[in-house]
Design a protein around this motif. Structure first.
Motif, PDB file in Angstrom:
ATOM      1  N   ALA A  68       0.843  -1.200   0.000  1.00  0.00           N
ATOM      2  CA  ALA A  68       0.000   0.000   0.000  1.00  0.00           C
ATOM      3  C   ALA A  68       0.876   1.247   0.000  1.00  0.00           C
ATOM      4  O   ALA A  68       0.568   2.245  -0.670  1.00  0.00           O
ATOM      5  N   GLY A  69       1.979   1.207   0.754  1.00  0.00           N
ATOM      6  CA  GLY A  69       2.926   2.315   0.734  1.00  0.00           C
ATOM      7  C   GLY A  69       3.548   2.502  -0.637  1.00  0.00           C
ATOM      8  O   GLY A  69       3.697   3.634  -1.123  1.00  0.00           O
ATOM      9  N   PHE A  70       3.905   1.388  -1.275  1.00  0.00           N
ATOM     10  CA  PHE A  70       4.416   1.476  -2.650  1.00  0.00           C
ATOM     11  C   PHE A  70       3.353   2.064  -3.562  1.00  0.00           C
ATOM     12  O   PHE A  70       3.661   2.874  -4.462  1.00  0.00           O
ATOM     13  N   SER A  71       2.101   1.685  -3.356  1.00  0.00           N
ATOM     14  CA  SER A  71       1.009   2.184  -4.184  1.00  0.00           C
ATOM     15  C   SER A  71       0.866   3.694  -4.059  1.00  0.00           C
ATOM     16  O   SER A  71       0.555   4.389  -5.037  1.00  0.00           O
ATOM     17  N   LEU A  72       1.085   4.217  -2.858  1.00  0.00           N
ATOM     18  CA  LEU A  72       1.047   5.665  -2.666  1.00  0.00           C
ATOM     19  C   LEU A  72       2.146   6.339  -3.484  1.00  0.00           C
ATOM     20  O   LEU A  72       1.900   7.356  -4.155  1.00  0.00           O
ATOM     21  N   CYS A  73       3.342   5.774  -3.442  1.00  0.00           N
ATOM     22  CA  CYS A  73       4.448   6.327  -4.231  1.00  0.00           C
ATOM     23  C   CYS A  73       4.139   6.247  -5.725  1.00  0.00           C
ATOM     24  O   CYS A  73       4.415   7.201  -6.478  1.00  0.00           O
ATOM     25  N   ALA A  74       3.564   5.130  -6.168  1.00  0.00           N
ATOM     26  CA  ALA A  74       3.220   4.966  -7.580  1.00  0.00           C
ATOM     27  C   ALA A  74       2.141   5.964  -7.997  1.00  0.00           C
ATOM     28  O   ALA A  74       2.168   6.497  -9.108  1.00  0.00           O
ATOM     29  N   THR A  75       1.192   6.224  -7.106  1.00  0.00           N
ATOM     30  CA  THR A  75       0.137   7.194  -7.396  1.00  0.00           C
ATOM     31  C   THR A  75       0.710   8.584  -7.599  1.00  0.00           C
ATOM     32  O   THR A  75       0.372   9.296  -8.560  1.00  0.00           O
ATOM     33  N   LEU A  76       1.603   8.989  -6.704  1.00  0.00           N
ATOM     34  CA  LEU A  76       2.224  10.309  -6.815  1.00  0.00           C
ATOM     35  C   LEU A  76       3.101  10.387  -8.068  1.00  0.00           C
ATOM     36  O   LEU A  76       3.140  11.429  -8.743  1.00  0.00           O
ATOM     37  N   ALA A  77       3.786   9.284  -8.383  1.00  0.00           N
ATOM     38  CA  ALA A  77       4.611   9.257  -9.595  1.00  0.00           C
ATOM     39  C   ALA A  77       3.732   9.376 -10.841  1.00  0.00           C
ATOM     40  O   ALA A  77       4.066  10.109 -11.786  1.00  0.00           O
ATOM     41  N   GLN A  78       2.611   8.670 -10.838  1.00  0.00           N
ATOM     42  CA  GLN A  78       1.711   8.746 -11.984  1.00  0.00           C
ATOM     43  C   GLN A  78       1.156  10.158 -12.154  1.00  0.00           C
ATOM     44  O   GLN A  78       1.030  10.669 -13.270  1.00  0.00           O
ATOM     45  N   TRP A  79       0.815  10.792 -11.048  1.00  0.00           N
ATOM     46  CA  TRP A  79       0.318  12.170 -11.084  1.00  0.00           C
ATOM     47  C   TRP A  79       1.377  13.103 -11.681  1.00  0.00           C
ATOM     48  O   TRP A  79       1.086  13.926 -12.555  1.00  0.00           O
ATOM     49  N   GLY A  80       2.620  12.947 -11.213  1.00  0.00           N
ATOM     50  CA  GLY A  80       3.692  13.782 -11.734  1.00  0.00           C
ATOM     51  C   GLY A  80       3.943  13.554 -13.211  1.00  0.00           C
ATOM     52  O   GLY A  80       4.124  14.506 -13.985  1.00  0.00           O
ATOM     53  N   LEU A  81       3.940  12.289 -13.619  1.00  0.00           N
ATOM     54  CA  LEU A  81       4.156  11.971 -15.030  1.00  0.00           C
ATOM     55  C   LEU A  81       3.018  12.496 -15.903  1.00  0.00           C
ATOM     56  O   LEU A  81       3.233  12.958 -17.023  1.00  0.00           O
ATOM     57  N   LEU A  82       1.804  12.421 -15.362  1.00  0.00           N
ATOM     58  CA  LEU A  82       0.647  12.928 -16.102  1.00  0.00           C
ATOM     59  C   LEU A  82       0.735  14.442 -16.267  1.00  0.00           C
ATOM     60  O   LEU A  82       0.501  14.981 -17.355  1.00  0.00           O
ATOM     61  N   GLU A  83       1.099  15.131 -15.182  1.00  0.00           N
ATOM     62  CA  GLU A  83       1.215  16.586 -15.249  1.00  0.00           C
ATOM     63  C   GLU A  83       2.357  17.008 -16.184  1.00  0.00           C
ATOM     64  O   GLU A  83       2.280  18.056 -16.832  1.00  0.00           O
TER      65      GLU A  83
END
Length: 256
Positions: free
Chosen positions: A113-128
């Motif tokens: 779940a902690g990794f998932s949080l990091c992946a979510t933030l990474a996806q947001w950054g990549l999307l932006e």
């Protein structure tokens, strides 16, 4: 060790793991279908917006990643969980401290779940940054190629070998990491989860290359992780996988 677990307890543990994994896979399949049929709106209620994410969208993506990680990783920890349940059952028979196996599994999932949080933030950054498309696929072959090459190179590193050795040896892990009590079981689950994240995190980043909700890619990565942990000659399998990823990454980056 797992062989000494009574048949009834073994069935309960396996059913719990497989039922949870099946529910998670049902969600993944539904989300994958929704991504492929956006025009029908079937999955819109549980999917983030394509751009300009807000808090709700981040929570939806975090939920997606956490459930997807559970779907991908739970099958691969069956030997470890059975071994834990067997040892805990033996301790109960000897009137020694023991805890439910579910505490160990929850600790394991907490790390992902902690990794998932990091992946979510990474996806947001990549999307932006417009490096991934609103459909959650790499927008440039250079990013996809770089992710493949980095994941491939990591397959040859001592860190990969050390983490995989812990993941692939339930008996060795439990004998060296055992802790009594509920907190101890949670810590063991967390530590095992940390080794699994160390072993597989870069493989999971490949979801950014070919589609976070590409069900075939998710299934392929799940199968690779499972085989890597369970094959008797995992070292050769790991090296072949690394070489394939590097060659594939060079070809993708070069536009071949």
């Amino acid at each position: 060790m797992a062989g000494r677990l009574p048949a009834r307890d073994r069935v309960i543990v396996l059913f719990g793991l497989m039922a949870t994994a099946a529910l998670a896979w049902s969600y993944v399949l539904y989300m994958g279908w929704g991504m492929a049929h956006m025009d029908e709106g079937a999955a819109m209620a549980v999917m983030p917006r394509m751009t300009n994410w807000h808090v709700v969208d981040l929570l939806l993506v975090l939920t997606m990643w956490a459930i997807m990680m559970a779907a991908m990783m739970l099958p691969s920890i069956v030997p470890m969980v059975l071994s834990f349940a067997s040892l805990s059952n033996r301790r109960r028979a000897q009137r020694l401290p023991y805890v439910p196996t579910s505490v160990f599994v929850l600790g394991y999932l907490a790390v992902w779940a902690g990794f998932s949080l990091c992946a979510t933030l990474a996806q947001w950054g990549l999307l932006e940054a417009r490096l991934v498309t609103p459909m959650m696929v790499s927008a440039t072959p250079l990013l996809a190629g770089a992710l493949l090459i980095i994941a491939g190179v990591f397959q040859f590193t001592p860190l990969k070998h050390a983490c995989l050795a812990k993941c692939a040896s339930p008996l060795g892990f439990l004998l060296t990491e055992w802790r009594d009590g509920t907190v101890g079981a949670w810590i063991m689950g967390v530590r095992h989860g940390a080794y699994c994240v160390g072993c597989c995190a870069l493989l999971m980043t490949l979801l950014f290359a070919f589609g976070v909700m590409n069900v075939l890619w998710v299934a392929a990565l799940s199968a690779y992780v499972l085989l890597e942990k369970m094959l008797p000659h995992a070292r050769s399998f790991r090296f072949m996988g690394g070489a394939l990823l590097i060659c594939w990454g060079v070809a993708v980056a070069a536009g071949i």
